[in-house]
Design a protein around this motif. Structure first.
Motif, PDB file in Angstrom:
ATOM      1  N   PHE A   1       0.760  -1.234  -0.140  1.00 48.00           N
ATOM      2  CA  PHE A   1       0.004   0.015   0.117  1.00 48.00           C
ATOM      3  C   PHE A   1       0.760   1.223  -0.042  1.00 48.00           C
ATOM      4  O   PHE A   1       0.386   2.274  -0.365  1.00 48.00           O
ATOM      5  N   GLY A   2       2.201   1.183   0.535  1.00 49.02           N
ATOM      6  CA  GLY A   2       2.859   2.377   0.456  1.00 49.02           C
ATOM      7  C   GLY A   2       2.859   3.041   1.869  1.00 49.02           C
ATOM      8  O   GLY A   2       3.552   4.240   1.877  1.00 49.02           O
ATOM      9  N   PHE A   3       2.520   2.339   2.917  1.00 50.80           N
ATOM     10  CA  PHE A   3       2.667   2.971   4.201  1.00 50.80           C
ATOM     11  C   PHE A   3       4.175   3.192   4.407  1.00 50.80           C
ATOM     12  O   PHE A   3       4.731   2.500   4.125  1.00 50.80           O
ATOM     13  N   GLU A   4       4.399   4.236   5.441  1.00 51.30           N
ATOM     14  CA  GLU A   4       5.912   4.401   5.656  1.00 51.30           C
ATOM     15  C   GLU A   4       6.008   4.063   7.168  1.00 51.30           C
ATOM     16  O   GLU A   4       5.125   4.577   8.126  1.00 51.30           O
ATOM     17  N   VAL A   5       6.946   3.340   7.597  1.00 48.83           N
ATOM     18  CA  VAL A   5       7.279   3.151   9.015  1.00 48.83           C
ATOM     19  C   VAL A   5       7.945   4.282   9.622  1.00 48.83           C
ATOM     20  O   VAL A   5       8.801   4.832   9.548  1.00 48.83           O
ATOM     21  N   THR A   6       7.235   4.904  10.653  1.00 51.29           N
ATOM     22  CA  THR A   6       7.539   5.800  11.591  1.00 51.29           C
ATOM     23  C   THR A   6       8.642   5.399  12.722  1.00 51.29           C
ATOM     24  O   THR A   6       9.383   5.612  12.989  1.00 51.29           O
ATOM     25  N   VAL A   7       7.854   4.317  13.400  1.00 45.18           N
ATOM     26  CA  VAL A   7       8.589   3.675  14.690  1.00 45.18           C
ATOM     27  C   VAL A   7       8.093   2.297  14.740  1.00 45.18           C
ATOM     28  O   VAL A   7       6.873   1.934  14.398  1.00 45.18           O
ATOM     29  N   VAL A   8       9.009   1.166  15.158  1.00 43.76           N
ATOM     30  CA  VAL A   8       8.607   0.053  15.707  1.00 43.76           C
ATOM     31  C   VAL A   8       9.304  -0.128  17.055  1.00 43.76           C
ATOM     32  O   VAL A   8      10.524  -0.343  16.994  1.00 43.76           O
TER      33      VAL A   8
ATOM     34  N   VAL B   1       5.974  -7.264  18.210  1.00 44.03           N
ATOM     35  CA  VAL B   1       6.014  -5.992  18.201  1.00 44.03           C
ATOM     36  C   VAL B   1       5.069  -5.281  19.205  1.00 44.03           C
ATOM     37  O   VAL B   1       4.066  -5.599  19.306  1.00 44.03           O
ATOM     38  N   ASP B   2       5.626  -4.541  20.025  1.00 45.24           N
ATOM     39  CA  ASP B   2       4.804  -3.940  21.228  1.00 45.24           C
ATOM     40  C   ASP B   2       4.235  -2.697  20.790  1.00 45.24           C
ATOM     41  O   ASP B   2       3.031  -2.723  21.328  1.00 45.24           O
ATOM     42  N   HIS B   3       4.831  -2.037  19.755  1.00 47.69           N
ATOM     43  CA  HIS B   3       4.119  -0.735  19.350  1.00 47.69           C
ATOM     44  C   HIS B   3       4.578  -0.339  17.823  1.00 47.69           C
ATOM     45  O   HIS B   3       5.849  -0.485  17.909  1.00 47.69           O
ATOM     46  N   ALA B   4       3.673   0.024  16.919  1.00 45.08           N
ATOM     47  CA  ALA B   4       4.341   0.362  15.824  1.00 45.08           C
ATOM     48  C   ALA B   4       3.492   1.438  15.294  1.00 45.08           C
ATOM     49  O   ALA B   4       2.337   1.403  15.309  1.00 45.08           O
ATOM     50  N   GLU B   5       3.875   2.413  14.596  1.00 46.78           N
ATOM     51  CA  GLU B   5       3.281   3.574  13.984  1.00 46.78           C
ATOM     52  C   GLU B   5       3.623   3.610  12.442  1.00 46.78           C
ATOM     53  O   GLU B   5       4.671   3.635  12.111  1.00 46.78           O
ATOM     54  N   LEU B   6       2.667   3.528  11.350  1.00 50.08           N
ATOM     55  CA  LEU B   6       2.749   3.705  10.135  1.00 50.08           C
ATOM     56  C   LEU B   6       2.230   4.836   9.715  1.00 50.08           C
ATOM     57  O   LEU B   6       1.032   4.980   9.911  1.00 50.08           O
ATOM     58  N   ALA B   7       2.943   5.619   8.995  1.00 50.82           N
ATOM     59  CA  ALA B   7       2.124   6.689   8.479  1.00 50.82           C
ATOM     60  C   ALA B   7       1.608   6.774   7.001  1.00 50.82           C
ATOM     61  O   ALA B   7       2.347   5.746   6.088  1.00 50.82           O
ATOM     62  N   TRP B   8       0.646   7.272   6.515  1.00 52.46           N
ATOM     63  CA  TRP B   8      -0.017   7.312   5.515  1.00 52.46           C
ATOM     64  C   TRP B   8       0.575   8.521   4.622  1.00 52.46           C
ATOM     65  O   TRP B   8       0.422   9.596   5.155  1.00 52.46           O
ATOM     66  N   PRO B   9       1.404   8.386   3.684  1.00 53.67           N
ATOM     67  CA  PRO B   9       1.894   9.730   3.262  1.00 53.67           C
ATOM     68  C   PRO B   9       1.317  10.959   2.939  1.00 53.67           C
ATOM     69  O   PRO B   9       1.709  11.963   3.137  1.00 53.67           O
ATOM     70  N   PRO B  10      -0.231  10.859   2.390  1.00 54.11           N
ATOM     71  CA  PRO B  10      -0.889  12.094   2.193  1.00 54.11           C
ATOM     72  C   PRO B  10      -1.421  12.464   3.508  1.00 54.11           C
ATOM     73  O   PRO B  10      -1.845  13.775   3.451  1.00 54.11           O
ATOM     74  N   GLY B  11      -1.283  11.783   4.718  1.00 56.74           N
ATOM     75  CA  GLY B  11      -1.940  12.253   6.043  1.00 56.74           C
ATOM     76  C   GLY B  11      -2.476  11.145   6.654  1.00 56.74           C
ATOM     77  O   GLY B  11      -3.065  10.392   6.282  1.00 56.74           O
ATOM     78  N   GLY B  12      -2.312  11.029   7.964  1.00 55.41           N
ATOM     79  CA  GLY B  12      -2.903   9.968   8.732  1.00 55.41           C
ATOM     80  C   GLY B  12      -1.987   8.822   9.023  1.00 55.41           C
ATOM     81  O   GLY B  12      -0.816   9.046   8.512  1.00 55.41           O
ATOM     82  N   GLY B  13      -2.423   8.028   9.593  1.00 56.53           N
ATOM     83  CA  GLY B  13      -1.444   6.614   9.869  1.00 56.53           C
ATOM     84  C   GLY B  13      -2.327   5.870  10.767  1.00 56.53           C
ATOM     85  O   GLY B  13      -3.552   5.833  11.357  1.00 56.53           O
ATOM     86  N   ILE B  14      -1.631   4.667  11.041  1.00 58.75           N
ATOM     87  CA  ILE B  14      -2.081   3.450  11.758  1.00 58.75           C
ATOM     88  C   ILE B  14      -1.111   2.987  12.973  1.00 58.75           C
ATOM     89  O   ILE B  14      -0.114   3.270  12.687  1.00 58.75           O
ATOM     90  N   MET B  15      -1.691   2.486  14.029  1.00 54.86           N
ATOM     91  CA  MET B  15      -0.669   2.026  14.950  1.00 54.86           C
ATOM     92  C   MET B  15      -0.972   0.306  14.963  1.00 54.86           C
ATOM     93  O   MET B  15      -2.257  -0.150  14.737  1.00 54.86           O
ATOM     94  N   LEU B  16      -0.217  -0.393  15.299  1.00 46.41           N
ATOM     95  CA  LEU B  16      -0.423  -1.744  15.378  1.00 46.41           C
ATOM     96  C   LEU B  16       0.704  -2.497  16.190  1.00 46.41           C
ATOM     97  O   LEU B  16       1.600  -1.981  16.789  1.00 46.41           O
ATOM     98  N   GLY B  17       0.439  -3.714  16.641  1.00 43.01           N
ATOM     99  CA  GLY B  17       1.167  -4.554  17.488  1.00 43.01           C
ATOM    100  C   GLY B  17       1.026  -5.929  17.326  1.00 43.01           C
ATOM    101  O   GLY B  17      -0.155  -6.296  16.793  1.00 43.01           O
ATOM    102  N   SER B  18       1.723  -6.851  18.191  1.00 48.11           N
ATOM    103  CA  SER B  18       1.400  -8.099  18.216  1.00 48.11           C
ATOM    104  C   SER B  18       0.423  -8.500  18.978  1.00 48.11           C
ATOM    105  O   SER B  18       0.186  -7.889  19.960  1.00 48.11           O
ATOM    106  N   VAL B  19      -0.451  -9.594  18.643  1.00 50.18           N
ATOM    107  CA  VAL B  19      -1.566 -10.067  19.509  1.00 50.18           C
ATOM    108  C   VAL B  19      -0.864 -10.596  20.740  1.00 50.18           C
ATOM    109  O   VAL B  19       0.165 -11.217  20.583  1.00 50.18           O
ATOM    110  N   ARG B  20      -1.360 -10.571  21.851  1.00 50.42           N
ATOM    111  CA  ARG B  20      -0.684 -10.935  23.236  1.00 50.42           C
ATOM    112  C   ARG B  20      -1.610 -11.834  24.008  1.00 50.42           C
ATOM    113  O   ARG B  20      -2.183 -11.401  24.936  1.00 50.42           O
ATOM    114  N   PRO B  21      -1.996 -12.780  23.352  1.00 53.04           N
ATOM    115  CA  PRO B  21      -2.940 -13.884  24.387  1.00 53.04           C
ATOM    116  C   PRO B  21      -2.380 -14.202  25.647  1.00 53.04           C
ATOM    117  O   PRO B  21      -1.158 -14.452  25.536  1.00 53.04           O
TER     118      PRO B  21
END
Length: 142
Positions: free
Chosen positions: A31-38, A45-65
């Motif tokens: 998709f072209g997201f850019e990694v800001t931090v992992v 992955v405890d915390h990751a931020e991916l930026a959407w170049p035109p603006g915005g972003g998502i956060m994600l991490g590993s599931v922790r059952p």
């Protein structure tokens, strides 16, 4: 020479992944997201931020059952609409990277060009040219 900085988003859609590092690579390649931090070690992955170049972003991490996860989202339950100016090109890129195309690019009744895919974790992604309606300044908050 000055460098303008784009302020970080103020709303962060979030998701969990069984293999967060693989999902990050997929989201960048497909998709072209850019990694800001992992943050994390090894496969986790405890915390990751991916930026959407035109603006915005998502956060994600590993599931922790069984880890007392305070944000227990099940992998594959996320869905998002993301604005792009090039839906046809992006759909081809996503398919080439292994996304399951659920709906090829099409024109909507409200003037948008859109497509929909599923990522390897099962999350649903819809991309299109619709940017939403303009907000009226001074509107009441809900």
């Amino acid at each position: 020479m000055t460098t303008e900085s784009v302020p970080p988003p103020q709303v962060w859609p979030t998701l969990r992944a069984t293999d967060a590092r693989a999902l990050i690579r997929f989201l960048v390649d497909a998709f072209g997201f850019e990694v800001t931090v992992v943050y994390g070690s090894d496969d986790r992955v405890d915390h990751a931020e991916l930026a959407w170049p035109p603006g915005g972003g998502i956060m994600l991490g590993s599931v922790r059952p069984g880890d007392g996860d305070a944000w227990p989202l099940a992998p594959g339950t996320f869905g998002a609409y993301v604005v792009t100016d090039r839906p046809d090109e992006l759909c081809a890129r996503a398919a080439a990277a292994g996304a399951e195309v659920l709906r090829e690019p099409y024109d909507t009744g409200h003037g948008s060009r859109e497509f929909a895919v599923r990522d390897p974790e099962g999350n649903l992604w819809s991309f299109g040219t619709y940017r939403g309606e303009a907000r009226v300044s001074g509107g009441a908050a809900g």
